[in-house]
Design an enzyme around this catalytic site. Sequence first.
Site, PDB file in Angstrom:
ATOM      1  N   PHE A  16       1.370   5.086   0.901  1.00  0.00           N
ATOM      2  CA  PHE A  16       0.871   6.066   1.865  1.00  0.00           C
ATOM      3  C   PHE A  16       1.450   7.431   1.519  1.00  0.00           C
ATOM      4  O   PHE A  16       2.611   7.531   1.095  1.00  0.00           O
ATOM      5  CB  PHE A  16       1.303   5.687   3.292  1.00  0.00           C
ATOM      6  CG  PHE A  16       0.604   4.462   3.804  1.00  0.00           C
ATOM      7  CD1 PHE A  16      -0.581   4.561   4.509  1.00  0.00           C
ATOM      8  CD2 PHE A  16       1.119   3.194   3.564  1.00  0.00           C
ATOM      9  CE1 PHE A  16      -1.251   3.435   4.972  1.00  0.00           C
ATOM     10  CE2 PHE A  16       0.463   2.056   4.018  1.00  0.00           C
ATOM     11  CZ  PHE A  16      -0.721   2.185   4.733  1.00  0.00           C
ATOM     12  N   THR A  66       0.857  -1.190   0.000  1.00  0.00           N
ATOM     13  CA  THR A  66       0.000   0.000   0.000  1.00  0.00           C
ATOM     14  C   THR A  66       0.890   1.236   0.000  1.00  0.00           C
ATOM     15  O   THR A  66       1.918   1.272   0.691  1.00  0.00           O
ATOM     16  CB  THR A  66      -0.953   0.017   1.217  1.00  0.00           C
ATOM     17  OG1 THR A  66      -1.826  -1.106   1.126  1.00  0.00           O
ATOM     18  CG2 THR A  66      -1.818   1.281   1.247  1.00  0.00           C
TER      19      THR A  66
HETATM   20  O1  PRE Z   1      -6.993  -0.484   8.295  1.00  0.00           O
HETATM   21  C1  PRE Z   1      -5.783  -0.200   8.356  1.00  0.00           C
HETATM   22  O2  PRE Z   1      -4.974  -0.796   9.051  1.00  0.00           O
HETATM   23  C2  PRE Z   1      -5.311   0.900   7.519  1.00  0.00           C
HETATM   24  O3  PRE Z   1      -4.302   1.447   7.836  1.00  0.00           O
HETATM   25  C3  PRE Z   1      -6.084   1.246   6.265  1.00  0.00           C
HETATM   26  C4  PRE Z   1      -5.675   0.481   5.043  1.00  0.00           C
HETATM   27  C5  PRE Z   1      -6.282   1.152   3.757  1.00  0.00           C
HETATM   28  O4  PRE Z   1      -7.147   1.990   3.835  1.00  0.00           O
HETATM   29  O5  PRE Z   1      -5.856   0.782   2.641  1.00  0.00           O
HETATM   30  C6  PRE Z   1      -4.215   0.515   4.904  1.00  0.00           C
HETATM   31  C7  PRE Z   1      -3.510  -0.492   4.362  1.00  0.00           C
HETATM   32  C8  PRE Z   1      -4.158  -1.715   3.844  1.00  0.00           C
HETATM   33  O6  PRE Z   1      -4.263  -1.545   2.444  1.00  0.00           O
HETATM   34  C9  PRE Z   1      -5.513  -1.909   4.429  1.00  0.00           C
HETATM   35  C10 PRE Z   1      -6.176  -0.904   5.076  1.00  0.00           C
END
Ligand code: PRE
Length: 270
Positions: A169, A167
């Site tokens: 950020f 992911t």
């Molecule tokens: O729910 C979490 O732990 C988050 O940080 C959010 C979140 C997102 O929104 O994409 C972050 C990373 C992963 O892709 C899954 C969830």
Amino acid sequence: MLYYLGPRGSFTEKAGKIFSKLISLPLQPCSTIYEIFENVDKNNAYGVVPSENSIEGSVTLTQDLLLEYDVKIFGEIDIDISHNLVGYDKDKIEIILSHPQALAQCRKYIKEHGWKTKAVSSTAKAAEIVAKEKDERLGAIASMEAAKLYGLKILDEDIQDYKNNKTRFILIGKETPNFNAEPIAYKTTIIIELKEDKPGALYHILKEFAERDINLTRIESRPSKKRLGTYVFYIDFESYEDEEGLFKSLNKNVAYMKYLGTYPVFGIEQ
Ligand SMILES: O=C(O)C(=O)C[C@]1(C(=O)O)C=C[C@@H](O)C=C1
């Protein structure tokens, strides 16, 4: 202050810890992405939010709020995401709680087990709820840190449907922060709306990048929310010296352009 999507043990906290070191600011959890944007905008603070995932694509709320709020992007980092099934007893689970992005990243795994799902505000929130409810029929998809923090068992590891899960950020804020490390690259993000829906309209935009030999790293459309079938385009590109010249040319062909910033990309060991 650096706001992140909490509670503790979320994946955003992992990214937040890295940015917190990079700009020397303390972390503060929020319960929604909305709340992060609100705090950043009102308190002239910083925030870290998920922007896109390698399996599920854009975090659409983040994309929409980048258009709505008067904030800029000041940094980017990619984080490895390994999801785990956490709870009490795998055989007794009936409902899986997690963030919608995490549920989507584990769609096949959940379907194979025939579980129902319930979306909550983050993966860590899911673990927190499962721990509070003490109900064996509940399970959460969350990080190992969340399982440890909330006293849950890790029932299955690395359960996302595709192994190489990442992911992206972004760090959002109002004023350029000072970083105490060197980035691996620089990127720029803009949002544009085409002037009119006519043949070649998008081509005339993309031509400006091609002619200058600029590498686009993402182009994505979101509904303009004005009328069905009308869009805004999010464009990321590798840093380019004469941005002013580029924007001048682009402006001739767009109805609207929002500059979200030229920012460092960090490649921190995880
Ligand atoms: O729910 C979490 O732990 C988050 O940080 C959010 C979140 C997102 O929104 O994409 C972050 C990373 C992963 O892709 C899954 C969830």
